[in-house]
Design an enzyme around this catalytic site. Structure first.
Site, short mmCIF file in Angstrom:
data_model
loop_
_atom_site.label_atom_id
_atom_site.label_comp_id
_atom_site.label_asym_id
_atom_site.label_seq_id
_atom_site.Cartn_x
_atom_site.Cartn_y
_atom_site.Cartn_z
N CYS A 29 0.10 7.56 9.19
CA CYS A 29 -0.26 8.51 10.25
C CYS A 29 -0.41 7.77 11.58
O CYS A 29 -0.45 6.54 11.63
CB CYS A 29 -1.54 9.27 9.88
SG CYS A 29 -3.04 8.32 10.18
N CYS A 62 -3.39 5.31 11.83
CA CYS A 62 -3.17 4.05 11.12
C CYS A 62 -2.18 3.16 11.87
O CYS A 62 -2.33 1.94 11.92
CB CYS A 62 -2.67 4.31 9.70
SG CYS A 62 -3.99 4.95 8.63
N GLU A 118 -4.12 3.00 4.25
CA GLU A 118 -3.76 1.88 5.11
C GLU A 118 -4.97 1.32 5.83
O GLU A 118 -5.20 0.11 5.90
CB GLU A 118 -2.71 2.31 6.15
CG GLU A 118 -1.39 2.77 5.56
CD GLU A 118 -1.33 4.27 5.27
OE1 GLU A 118 -2.37 4.84 4.85
OE2 GLU A 118 -0.26 4.85 5.45
N ASN A 141 -6.69 6.09 -0.23
CA ASN A 141 -7.31 7.09 0.64
C ASN A 141 -8.60 7.58 0.00
O ASN A 141 -8.73 7.67 -1.23
CB ASN A 141 -6.36 8.25 0.98
CG ASN A 141 -5.77 8.97 -0.22
OD1 ASN A 141 -5.57 8.36 -1.27
ND2 ASN A 141 -5.49 10.24 -0.07
N ILE A 142 -9.58 7.83 0.87
CA ILE A 142 -10.91 8.26 0.43
C ILE A 142 -11.27 9.51 1.23
O ILE A 142 -11.54 9.42 2.44
CB ILE A 142 -11.95 7.14 0.66
CG1 ILE A 142 -11.51 5.83 -0.03
CG2 ILE A 142 -13.33 7.58 0.17
CD1 ILE A 142 -12.30 4.60 0.36
N GLU A 143 -11.22 10.65 0.56
CA GLU A 143 -11.46 11.92 1.26
C GLU A 143 -12.95 12.27 1.25
O GLU A 143 -13.75 11.62 0.57
CB GLU A 143 -10.62 13.03 0.62
CG GLU A 143 -9.13 12.72 0.77
CD GLU A 143 -8.23 13.85 0.35
OE1 GLU A 143 -8.69 14.80 -0.31
OE2 GLU A 143 -7.03 13.77 0.69
N CYS A 170 -7.64 6.90 5.47
CA CYS A 170 -6.33 6.68 4.85
C CYS A 170 -6.31 5.36 4.07
O CYS A 170 -7.09 4.44 4.36
CB CYS A 170 -5.24 6.62 5.90
SG CYS A 170 -4.90 8.17 6.73
N1 THU Z 1 -2.96 9.68 3.85
C1 THU Z 1 -3.00 8.32 3.69
O1 THU Z 1 -3.91 7.77 3.06
N2 THU Z 1 -1.99 7.59 4.22
C2 THU Z 1 -0.88 8.11 4.81
O2 THU Z 1 0.02 7.37 5.19
C3 THU Z 1 -0.76 9.56 4.97
C4 THU Z 1 -1.95 10.36 4.61
C5 THU Z 1 -3.99 10.47 3.18
C6 THU Z 1 -5.02 11.14 4.04
C7 THU Z 1 -5.45 12.29 3.15
O3 THU Z 1 -6.42 11.84 2.23
C8 THU Z 1 -4.20 12.66 2.38
O4 THU Z 1 -3.37 11.52 2.45
C9 THU Z 1 -3.48 13.88 2.87
O5 THU Z 1 -3.23 13.80 4.21
#
Ligand code: THU
Length: 129
Positions: free
Chosen positions: A89, A92, A56, A43-45, A54
């Site tokens: 989510c 995804c 995925e 994941n890259i915020e 996300c």
């Molecule tokens: N996130 C994912 O990368 N994959 C998931 O299956 C659930 C959520 C990430 C998004 C965000 O960066 C962090 O988790 C919190 O929601």
């Protein structure tokens, strides 16, 4: 042929690169293509929150942008310090629906190589668009 445990190990590896300073939730994914190749994603915020990607989708977009269109499975490991049960989510799941067979694509949600659950896409996204 890559087994579940190996794919989970690679997802744990991918989690090392998670960029999640805002949530503190670190996610790694390992996407197994039909030809046996594997793409990792984390994941890259973003400070504006909305552009966050996300793990995925990172893995899927890397793979599709390299010409892959057929997929067998994805392993997902996510949590804070320690992995918790982490499920993809809705966004995804919809991206998976674009490229994957609902009844055969496997979604492996893992806390470790020994503790994991396997779902088909159809189970996690019934009556999909
Ligand atoms: N996130 C994912 O990368 N994959 C998931 O299956 C659930 C959520 C990430 C998004 C965000 O960066 C962090 O988790 C919190 O929601």
């Amino acid at each position: 042929m890559t087994g579940d445990a190996e794919l989970i190990r690679i997802a744990r590896e991918a989690r090392e690169y998670a960029y999640s300073p805002y949530s503190g939730f670190r996610v790694g994914a390992a996407l197994l293509c039909a030809d046996g190749t594997i793409y990792k994603g984390c994941n890259i915020e973003n400070r504006a929150y909305g552009p966050t990607n996300c793990a995925e989708r990172t893995a899927f977009f890397k793979a599709v942008s390299e010409g892959k269109k057929e997929f067998a499975a994805i392993a997902i490991v996510g949590g804070g310090e320690e992995p918790v049960w982490c499920y993809p989510c809705g966004v995804c799941r919809q991206v998976m629906a674009e490229f994957c067979e609902p009844d055969s694509f496997q979604i492996i949600c893992a806390r470790s190589e020994r503790e994991y659950k396997v779902y088909t896409l159809e189970e996690l996204l019934p009556e999909m668009f």
